[in-house]
Design a protein around this motif. Sequence first.
Motif, mmCIF file in Angstrom:
data_model
loop_
_atom_site.group_PDB
_atom_site.id
_atom_site.type_symbol
_atom_site.label_atom_id
_atom_site.label_comp_id
_atom_site.label_asym_id
_atom_site.label_seq_id
_atom_site.Cartn_x
_atom_site.Cartn_y
_atom_site.Cartn_z
ATOM 1 N N GLY A 15 0.787 -1.220 0.000
ATOM 2 C CA GLY A 15 0.000 0.000 0.000
ATOM 3 C C GLY A 15 0.818 1.268 0.000
ATOM 4 O O GLY A 15 0.355 2.318 -0.459
ATOM 5 N N GLY A 16 2.048 1.196 0.502
ATOM 6 C CA GLY A 16 2.893 2.379 0.556
ATOM 7 C C GLY A 16 3.287 2.912 -0.811
ATOM 8 O O GLY A 16 3.682 4.077 -0.936
ATOM 9 N N GLY A 17 3.190 2.082 -1.854
ATOM 10 C CA GLY A 17 3.568 2.516 -3.190
ATOM 11 C C GLY A 17 2.429 3.034 -4.033
ATOM 12 O O GLY A 17 2.638 3.542 -5.140
ATOM 13 N N LEU A 18 1.200 2.940 -3.533
ATOM 14 C CA LEU A 18 0.039 3.276 -4.349
ATOM 15 C C LEU A 18 0.010 4.738 -4.786
ATOM 16 O O LEU A 18 -0.492 5.062 -5.873
ATOM 17 C CB LEU A 18 -1.252 2.952 -3.589
ATOM 18 N N ALA A 19 0.524 5.634 -3.966
ATOM 19 C CA ALA A 19 0.474 7.058 -4.306
ATOM 20 C C ALA A 19 1.301 7.380 -5.546
ATOM 21 O O ALA A 19 1.116 8.438 -6.158
ATOM 22 C CB ALA A 19 0.954 7.893 -3.121
ATOM 23 N N GLN A 20 2.191 6.483 -5.945
ATOM 24 C CA GLN A 20 3.055 6.725 -7.102
ATOM 25 C C GLN A 20 2.438 6.232 -8.414
ATOM 26 O O GLN A 20 3.022 6.410 -9.485
ATOM 27 C CB GLN A 20 4.399 6.021 -6.908
ATOM 28 N N ASP A 79 -17.309 -9.612 3.846
ATOM 29 C CA ASP A 79 -17.964 -9.728 5.146
ATOM 30 C C ASP A 79 -18.148 -8.371 5.810
ATOM 31 O O ASP A 79 -18.557 -8.280 6.963
ATOM 32 C CB ASP A 79 -17.196 -10.677 6.067
ATOM 33 N N VAL A 80 -17.837 -7.289 5.073
ATOM 34 C CA VAL A 80 -18.063 -5.930 5.563
ATOM 35 C C VAL A 80 -18.630 -5.096 4.416
ATOM 36 O O VAL A 80 -18.561 -5.485 3.259
ATOM 37 C CB VAL A 80 -16.763 -5.275 6.082
ATOM 38 N N THR A 81 -19.186 -3.934 4.744
ATOM 39 C CA THR A 81 -19.747 -3.054 3.721
ATOM 40 C C THR A 81 -18.966 -1.744 3.600
ATOM 41 O O THR A 81 -19.425 -0.809 2.939
ATOM 42 C CB THR A 81 -21.224 -2.721 4.031
ATOM 43 N N ASN A 82 -17.787 -1.691 4.186
ATOM 44 C CA ASN A 82 -16.995 -0.462 4.158
ATOM 45 C C ASN A 82 -16.609 -0.071 2.737
ATOM 46 O O ASN A 82 -16.359 -0.922 1.890
ATOM 47 C CB ASN A 82 -15.721 -0.641 4.987
ATOM 48 N N LEU A 83 -16.531 1.250 2.514
ATOM 49 C CA LEU A 83 -16.077 1.767 1.228
ATOM 50 C C LEU A 83 -14.558 1.660 1.132
ATOM 51 O O LEU A 83 -13.871 1.323 2.105
ATOM 52 C CB LEU A 83 -16.521 3.222 1.065
ATOM 53 N N LEU A 84 -14.045 1.950 -0.059
ATOM 54 C CA LEU A 84 -12.606 1.824 -0.284
ATOM 55 C C LEU A 84 -11.816 2.865 0.494
ATOM 56 O O LEU A 84 -10.775 2.545 1.090
ATOM 57 C CB LEU A 84 -12.316 1.958 -1.788
ATOM 58 N N LEU A 118 -4.915 4.661 -1.870
ATOM 59 C CA LEU A 118 -6.123 4.037 -2.403
ATOM 60 C C LEU A 118 -6.934 5.043 -3.219
ATOM 61 O O LEU A 118 -7.549 4.677 -4.232
ATOM 62 C CB LEU A 118 -6.955 3.458 -1.261
ATOM 63 N N ASN A 119 -6.932 6.309 -2.791
ATOM 64 C CA ASN A 119 -7.591 7.341 -3.588
ATOM 65 C C ASN A 119 -6.911 7.499 -4.942
ATOM 66 O O ASN A 119 -7.590 7.650 -5.978
ATOM 67 C CB ASN A 119 -7.573 8.686 -2.841
ATOM 68 N N VAL A 166 -14.734 3.063 -8.374
ATOM 69 C CA VAL A 166 -14.785 2.066 -7.304
ATOM 70 C C VAL A 166 -14.921 2.675 -5.918
ATOM 71 O O VAL A 166 -15.101 1.944 -4.942
ATOM 72 C CB VAL A 166 -13.524 1.159 -7.342
ATOM 73 N N ARG A 167 -14.869 3.988 -5.812
ATOM 74 C CA ARG A 167 -14.909 4.607 -4.482
ATOM 75 C C ARG A 167 -16.232 4.362 -3.752
ATOM 76 O O ARG A 167 -16.245 4.131 -2.560
ATOM 77 C CB ARG A 167 -14.680 6.112 -4.589
ATOM 78 N N GLY A 168 -17.330 4.458 -4.428
ATOM 79 C CA GLY A 168 -18.621 4.421 -3.749
ATOM 80 C C GLY A 168 -19.267 3.068 -3.662
ATOM 81 O O GLY A 168 -20.451 2.967 -3.341
#
Length: 380
Positions: free
Chosen positions: A171-176, A199-204, A232-233, A247-249
């Motif tokens: 995840g640390g590389g995603l901003a690039q 098993d959860v409904t959380n957004l990204l 992730l954004n 995919v955000r919502g």
Amino acid sequence: MAASPKHASRRVTVAIAPDSFKGSASALEIAEAMASGVREASSAVVDIRLTPMADGGEGTLDALLDAWAVPVRTCESIDALGRATTARYGLSPTGVGVLEAAESNGLPKVSDRSLAPLTAHTYGVGQIALALLEDGCTEILLCLGGSATTDGGALGARFLDDGGAPVPLGGGGLAQIHRIDVSGLDPRARSVRWRVACDVTNLLVGPHGAAAVFGPQKGATPQDVAALDAGLNRLADVVAAETGVEVRGVPGMGAAGGLAALLVALFNAELVAGSALVAQTLGLREMLEGADLILTGEGHFDEQSLHGKVVDAVVANAPEGVPVVVIAGEVSVPAQVMREHGVSAAFAAARGPRSLAQLGESVREDVAYSAAMVTRLLGL
């Protein structure tokens, strides 16, 4: 008191569909214990239907393998830290494959090391998927839960920076990320159906997103959470630009560190509640038809059980008017709430004060006893 002689002229059908009692007994073991209690106590000839269940997380692989009566398969993979590991998976007689992501990227796989929230990755999950494709699957059921990762789940695609170089895994590389290279994806991955058990409904992203809610469980500091959420954004921006899919919502996209993001965008994967996916795959509704009594259960029956867990799926698939009884290690749902959600009654299996270790040792005997008491109470 001994059970009354069984009368061949009277037959009853009992459908049994519990979850596992995690850490104590599998769903199949619990189902068989319930069945033994019913048989011991019933004065009728009993037709028992067993459907061991799971909610899409831990235990789903075992539940499906038991139901399909097929052996576990294994393949070489790597864990969330990049170390070699052996992963289990399954394939039904009809070509439906089941993959528990935690067999590769799960927290238990890396419990011997310090957590690495920024560098832990899901590369090994793609290796298990490739094994299923090699075995000729026509559909992949990907079960999320228990991950050590927050990296959006490349699973064979490559994330490239603005110079065309691969960004570091994790995840640390995603901003690039500047673009997504899909040239290395196995073409068979686009030809199979993908269903993803959440098993959860959380957004990204956001305050209720993958990083904010689950990152601390994976070792993320507040600074790490901010970096992971920003990454992730960025991933969502690139996915939208390259595929047209936002995919955000999407509820559930925050499960397992956003692992389903690319699957939805590239393969049109379906996100479904884990227990509903298992119920559909096993034909739970058909198994419950014609039952005179339905028994289900799990280790702790609380109000969360009535929202997307196994008990909820059983009630949703139960024929109208058939009693649904929960047998659990612990019960903490008020009677009124049970009634509102279609549960007829619930019983704690423990008989008297015991330590957790003692409860684990006697769980099958206790569950069988409770099932026998329910059977006698209903006069079956």
